[in-house]
Design a protein around this motif. Structure first.
Motif, PDB file in Angstrom:
ATOM      1  N   ARG A  20       3.026   0.987 -20.869  1.00  0.00           N
ATOM      2  CA  ARG A  20       3.395   1.595 -22.154  1.00  0.00           C
ATOM      3  C   ARG A  20       2.729   2.958 -22.334  1.00  0.00           C
ATOM      4  O   ARG A  20       1.704   3.248 -21.733  1.00  0.00           O
ATOM      5  N   PRO A  21       3.306   3.794 -23.221  1.00  0.00           N
ATOM      6  CA  PRO A  21       2.690   5.095 -23.508  1.00  0.00           C
ATOM      7  C   PRO A  21       1.325   4.934 -24.179  1.00  0.00           C
ATOM      8  O   PRO A  21       1.006   3.891 -24.742  1.00  0.00           O
ATOM      9  N   HIS A  23       0.073   6.056 -26.944  1.00  0.00           N
ATOM     10  CA  HIS A  23       0.009   5.718 -28.376  1.00  0.00           C
ATOM     11  C   HIS A  23       0.237   4.218 -28.612  1.00  0.00           C
ATOM     12  O   HIS A  23      -0.319   3.644 -29.538  1.00  0.00           O
TER      13      HIS A  23
END
Length: 196
Positions: A20-21, A23
């Motif tokens: 996942r990214p 953030h």
């Protein structure tokens, strides 16, 4: 000879946080510290160390987040406690818990998350519940060993075993089983999203 360049499988966890990214990972850390703070308030008052649901939260964060993000989450939560936020058992915070009877247990939590997360990345996860249970038992053993060792420096070995290890053995077994069951349920729900 072992291969030190091991790369964890893409899907060791149903959350898939490793792909996942940034953030999303940051949000997972914040959510994890909140879960830990809530789990810390679910306790059975005991002296000198209360029995809480902290270790259940720690092992699940390790198993679901992986060792790197799991350790980061635990360290963030301990940092919140150190600066005085009431995120530990019975709403405590500040530096006193890091020097008193609970210090060894608190110090063990990043190691527990690292161990459980590292094993989860190698297949000891919800896809193999018996292995997940074993990894969580190992995590609890590390917690009790370090916590008991520190407590022994304060009150002596025999008292530390009686007050800081033995009362937690059954709870460790139950929480390991519960953690493996939760992990298996989350894993199965990911594989069968139509199940309610």
């Amino acid at each position: 000879m072992s291969d030190l360049s091991y790369v964890p499988p893409v899907r060791f966890s149903p959350l898939g946080l490793q792909t996942r990214p940034v953030h999303i990972k940051a949000a997972a850390v914040v959510l994890g510290t909140l879960v830990l703070a809530i789990a810390s308030q679910i306790s059975v008052p005991m002296l000198p160390v209360p029995m809480t649901m902290q270790t259940l939260a720690v092992i699940l964060i390790g198993a679901l987040y992986g060792w790197r993000l799991g350790v980061l989450t635990i360290l963030a939560w301990l940092g919140e406690a150190a600066v005085g936020l009431p995120v530990l058992a019975n709403g405590s915070g500040g530096l006193a818990p890091f020097m008193g009877p609970t210090a060894g247990y608190l110090a063990s939590f990043p190691l527990v998350a690292a161990l459980v997360g590292w094993l989860a990345e190698r297949g000891w996860n919800g896809d193999r519940p018996a292995f997940a249970f074993a990894s969580m038992l190992l995590g609890h053993a590390v917690c009790l060993a370090l916590g008991g060792f520190w407590l022994a420096t304060l009150i002596g070995t025999e008292k530390a075993m009686i007050a800081g290890v033995v009362p937690f053995l059954l709870g460790s077994l139950v929480k390991s089983g519960l953690g493996a069951a939760i992990l298996m349920a989350v894993w199965r729900r990911k594989d069968n999203p139509s199940q309610a």
